[in-house]
Design an enzyme around this catalytic site. Structure first.
Site, PDB file in Angstrom:
ATOM      1  N   CYS A 118      54.283  26.208  46.118  1.00  0.00           N
ATOM      2  CA  CYS A 118      53.868  25.836  47.483  1.00  0.00           C
ATOM      3  C   CYS A 118      53.629  24.328  47.638  1.00  0.00           C
ATOM      4  O   CYS A 118      53.885  23.749  48.702  1.00  0.00           O
ATOM      5  CB  CYS A 118      52.618  26.609  47.876  1.00  0.00           C
ATOM      6  SG  CYS A 118      51.383  26.694  46.575  1.00  0.00           S
ATOM      7  N   GLU A 171      49.951  23.636  37.665  1.00  0.00           N
ATOM      8  CA  GLU A 171      50.476  23.188  38.956  1.00  0.00           C
ATOM      9  C   GLU A 171      51.190  21.831  38.857  1.00  0.00           C
ATOM     10  O   GLU A 171      52.268  21.647  39.408  1.00  0.00           O
ATOM     11  CB  GLU A 171      49.303  23.095  39.949  1.00  0.00           C
ATOM     12  CG  GLU A 171      49.712  22.980  41.390  1.00  0.00           C
ATOM     13  CD  GLU A 171      50.075  24.316  42.015  1.00  0.00           C
ATOM     14  OE1 GLU A 171      50.151  25.320  41.292  1.00  0.00           O
ATOM     15  OE2 GLU A 171      50.308  24.339  43.236  1.00  0.00           O
ATOM     16  N   ARG A 186      41.842  21.502  43.986  1.00  0.00           N
ATOM     17  CA  ARG A 186      41.542  22.614  44.903  1.00  0.00           C
ATOM     18  C   ARG A 186      40.385  22.180  45.800  1.00  0.00           C
ATOM     19  O   ARG A 186      39.360  21.696  45.307  1.00  0.00           O
ATOM     20  CB  ARG A 186      41.138  23.850  44.099  1.00  0.00           C
ATOM     21  CG  ARG A 186      40.925  25.090  44.943  1.00  0.00           C
ATOM     22  CD  ARG A 186      42.204  25.727  45.400  1.00  0.00           C
ATOM     23  NE  ARG A 186      42.997  26.280  44.316  1.00  0.00           N
ATOM     24  CZ  ARG A 186      44.297  26.574  44.430  1.00  0.00           C
ATOM     25  NH1 ARG A 186      44.946  26.367  45.566  1.00  0.00           N
ATOM     26  NH2 ARG A 186      44.967  27.077  43.393  1.00  0.00           N
ATOM     27  N   HIS A 228      48.164  22.879  52.419  1.00  0.00           N
ATOM     28  CA  HIS A 228      48.043  21.910  51.321  1.00  0.00           C
ATOM     29  C   HIS A 228      48.303  20.507  51.859  1.00  0.00           C
ATOM     30  O   HIS A 228      49.356  20.240  52.463  1.00  0.00           O
ATOM     31  CB  HIS A 228      49.078  22.210  50.233  1.00  0.00           C
ATOM     32  CG  HIS A 228      48.801  23.452  49.429  1.00  0.00           C
ATOM     33  ND1 HIS A 228      47.659  24.208  49.559  1.00  0.00           N
ATOM     34  CD2 HIS A 228      49.540  24.045  48.449  1.00  0.00           C
ATOM     35  CE1 HIS A 228      47.705  25.223  48.695  1.00  0.00           C
ATOM     36  NE2 HIS A 228      48.837  25.144  48.022  1.00  0.00           N
TER      37      HIS A 228
HETATM   38  N1  NAP Z   1      49.256  31.933  47.399  1.00  0.00           N
HETATM   39  C1  NAP Z   1      50.167  30.985  47.574  1.00  0.00           C
HETATM   40  O1  NAP Z   1      49.988  30.019  48.362  1.00  0.00           O
HETATM   41  C2  NAP Z   1      51.466  31.020  46.800  1.00  0.00           C
HETATM   42  C3  NAP Z   1      52.466  30.122  47.142  1.00  0.00           C
HETATM   43  C4  NAP Z   1      53.682  30.155  46.465  1.00  0.00           C
HETATM   44  C5  NAP Z   1      53.875  31.068  45.465  1.00  0.00           C
HETATM   45  N2  NAP Z   1      52.883  31.935  45.122  1.00  0.00           N
HETATM   46  C6  NAP Z   1      53.178  32.923  44.078  1.00  0.00           C
HETATM   47  O2  NAP Z   1      53.304  34.205  44.708  1.00  0.00           O
HETATM   48  C7  NAP Z   1      52.846  35.244  43.833  1.00  0.00           C
HETATM   49  C8  NAP Z   1      51.732  36.035  44.526  1.00  0.00           C
HETATM   50  O3  NAP Z   1      50.629  35.156  44.770  1.00  0.00           O
HETATM   51  P1  NAP Z   1      49.352  35.604  45.598  1.00  0.00           P
HETATM   52  O4  NAP Z   1      48.592  34.368  45.820  1.00  0.00           O
HETATM   53  O5  NAP Z   1      49.765  36.438  46.745  1.00  0.00           O
HETATM   54  O6  NAP Z   1      48.597  36.554  44.509  1.00  0.00           O
HETATM   55  P2  NAP Z   1      47.523  37.705  44.761  1.00  0.00           P
HETATM   56  O7  NAP Z   1      46.803  37.476  46.026  1.00  0.00           O
HETATM   57  O8  NAP Z   1      46.747  37.791  43.496  1.00  0.00           O
HETATM   58  O9  NAP Z   1      48.405  39.045  44.909  1.00  0.00           O
HETATM   59  C9  NAP Z   1      49.066  39.642  43.819  1.00  0.00           C
HETATM   60  C10 NAP Z   1      49.808  40.888  44.265  1.00  0.00           C
HETATM   61  O10 NAP Z   1      50.508  41.433  43.137  1.00  0.00           O
HETATM   62  C11 NAP Z   1      50.055  42.772  42.865  1.00  0.00           C
HETATM   63  N3  NAP Z   1      49.954  42.963  41.421  1.00  0.00           N
HETATM   64  C12 NAP Z   1      49.097  42.360  40.565  1.00  0.00           C
HETATM   65  N4  NAP Z   1      49.288  42.804  39.305  1.00  0.00           N
HETATM   66  C13 NAP Z   1      50.270  43.721  39.371  1.00  0.00           C
HETATM   67  C14 NAP Z   1      50.918  44.553  38.409  1.00  0.00           C
HETATM   68  N5  NAP Z   1      50.583  44.526  37.103  1.00  0.00           N
HETATM   69  N6  NAP Z   1      51.897  45.391  38.834  1.00  0.00           N
HETATM   70  C15 NAP Z   1      52.247  45.446  40.133  1.00  0.00           C
HETATM   71  N7  NAP Z   1      51.677  44.679  41.105  1.00  0.00           N
HETATM   72  C16 NAP Z   1      50.704  43.826  40.730  1.00  0.00           C
HETATM   73  C17 NAP Z   1      48.703  42.882  43.542  1.00  0.00           C
HETATM   74  O11 NAP Z   1      48.458  44.246  43.860  1.00  0.00           O
HETATM   75  P3  NAP Z   1      46.989  44.903  43.897  1.00  0.00           P
HETATM   76  O12 NAP Z   1      46.322  44.433  45.162  1.00  0.00           O
HETATM   77  O13 NAP Z   1      47.285  46.350  43.892  1.00  0.00           O
HETATM   78  O14 NAP Z   1      46.270  44.423  42.664  1.00  0.00           O
HETATM   79  C18 NAP Z   1      48.909  42.008  44.789  1.00  0.00           C
HETATM   80  O15 NAP Z   1      49.604  42.753  45.751  1.00  0.00           O
HETATM   81  C19 NAP Z   1      52.389  34.539  42.541  1.00  0.00           C
HETATM   82  O16 NAP Z   1      53.437  34.546  41.607  1.00  0.00           O
HETATM   83  C20 NAP Z   1      52.081  33.122  43.015  1.00  0.00           C
HETATM   84  O17 NAP Z   1      52.171  32.168  41.998  1.00  0.00           O
HETATM   85  C21 NAP Z   1      51.681  31.944  45.771  1.00  0.00           C
END
Ligand code: NAP
Length: 360
Positions: A152, A205, A238, A245
């Site tokens: 991001c 990061e 952060r 951001h």
């Molecule tokens: N947040 C951002 O701004 C951003 C930007 C760019 C890229 N990303 C990337 O996008 C991805 C998701 O980020 P996020 O911030 O949305 O994370 P998050 O809020 O922690 O969400 C993680 C998701 O993955 C699921 N999950 C976790 N462990 C799992 C497993 N073992 N098997 C199947 N599903 C699982 C969770 O389900 P449950 O709710 O059931 O646990 C939840 O739906 C990451 O790789 C992150 O680096 C994030």
């Protein structure tokens, strides 16, 4: 045309929720399956999601059952695209299984970004990198595919860098970031750690920003990407902001550029999504602000027109000559991290693949 069925993996998370929100009423795509971890599977979406992105969970998904992350979950529906918002360690093998089974995976996870035959795609910046898809399919014997969006923070940075790189060349980039809480996922940073505070460390990061920039500005040379030959140094922090951001950027150009020239090339910058009029493309991907105290996350994170592209434009302000580097330009850049930096970007990537008939 009938809509293309899509699935969202990690639908309960910070990025997954944005996917759900942005895909409502999408003219080309329809959510037919949502997947998350064992903690959530078998339950109704509204029972388990800690919904944070808007006042209400969309009606169409509220009662949908959450499925396990597996190709089996997709078989009963007519699905072509899997949007992945999984933690990187989970995403790696699972995304490969989807691609092998014939699905197009548009991923947010870092797992495959370094793979030489997987493009990190930001369609305004490097649409030509989709030429890696036939190489990927041949190398891996896949009928599906994987494309990733960038980290991001890299996404916000790369938008102004691209026109500067094309017009004046770039030698060095030094960036200091102030990153929002939603970037840390759900539940994210504990409130007791971040209220009244700034945390000067985000794991992995800085390294991502430094190498992803080179791949994104690299050239496709027939079977791989040759990275751009520039130097990037990032310091990531952060801060106590929900979304958006902010990045303080110093660019040393190869040829000297005036502030007015930089403002002009940024404001006029357009790419393939604008030419193709893709549904999630902002009319102007970069919006130059002239007020001395902008951009600010609270006011500018929703930049982008039309309505479907809200949060997809990057705002750039405080463009000024540097006082240390003779060919240095300083600026402040803001982008919505879960829209342009994540879910919105992945949807735009899928739209580009559909427009190029790589998803049918
Ligand atoms: N947040 C951002 O701004 C951003 C930007 C760019 C890229 N990303 C990337 O996008 C991805 C998701 O980020 P996020 O911030 O949305 O994370 P998050 O809020 O922690 O969400 C993680 C998701 O993955 C699921 N999950 C976790 N462990 C799992 C497993 N073992 N098997 C199947 N599903 C699982 C969770 O389900 P449950 O709710 O059931 O646990 C939840 O739906 C990451 O790789 C992150 O680096 C994030």
């Amino acid at each position: 045309m009938s809509k293309i069925g899509v699935a969202v993996c990690g639908a309960t998370g910070s990025v997954g929720q944005r996917f759900i929100e942005l895909l409502q009423g999408h003219p080309w795509f329809e959510v037919k399956c949502i997947m998350a971890s064992e903690r959530s599977e078998g339950k109704k979406y509204s029972e388990v999601v800690q919904w944070i992105v808007s006042p209400r969970i969309p009606e169409a998904v509220k009662d949908m059952e959450i499925k396990p992350v597996s190709t089996e979950s997709l078989k009963s529906e007519d699905i072509r695209i899997v949007f992945s918002a999984l933690p990187a360690d989970v995403a790696g093998p699972v995304e490969e299984q989807f691609a092998k089974a014939g699905y197009a995976v548009s991923s947010n996870a870092a797992a495959h970004r370094k793979d030489p035959d997987v493009p990190i795609l930001i369609p305004e910046v490097n649409a030509e990198h989709i030429k890696l898809i036939p190489v990927q399919r041949k190398n891996r014997n896949w009928s599906g595919l994987i494309v990733t969006e960038a980290n991001c923070t890299t996404t916000g940075l790369i938008m102004p860098l691209k026109p500067i790189y094309e017009n004046f060349g770039i030698e060095k980039v030094i960036v200091t970031t102030m990153q929002a809480l939603s970037g840390a996922g759900i539940p994210g940073v504990p409130s007791m750690a971040i209220i009244d505070n700034v945390i000067p460390y985000i794991a992995n990061e800085e390294e991502k920003v430094e190498w992803e920039t080179l791949k994104l500005l690299g050239k496709f040379n027939g079977d791989k990407i040759t990275p751009a030959n520039i130097k990037v140094s990032a310091s990531c922090n952060r801060v106590f902001v929900l979304d958006g951001h902010l990045e303080s950027v110093l660019v040393e150009t190869s040829r000297k550029a005036s502030v007015e020239e930089i403002k002009k090339i940024l404001a006029e910058f357009k790419g393939e999504p604008q030419k193709l009029n893709l549904p999630t493309a902002p009319r102007n991907p970069i919006i130059v602000l002239n007020e001395p105290n902008r951009p600010q996350p609270r006011f500018d994170r929703w930049a982008g027109e039309p309505e479907r592209a809200k949060g997809m434009a990057v705002t750039v302000g405080r463009i000024r000559q540097d006082t240390v580097f003779e060919k240095g330009i300083k600026m402040t850049v803001l982008s919505h991290n879960t829209i342009r930096g994540a879910a919105g970007e992945s949807i735009l990537n899928a739209e580009l693949l559909v427009a190029h008939k790589l998803i049918q």
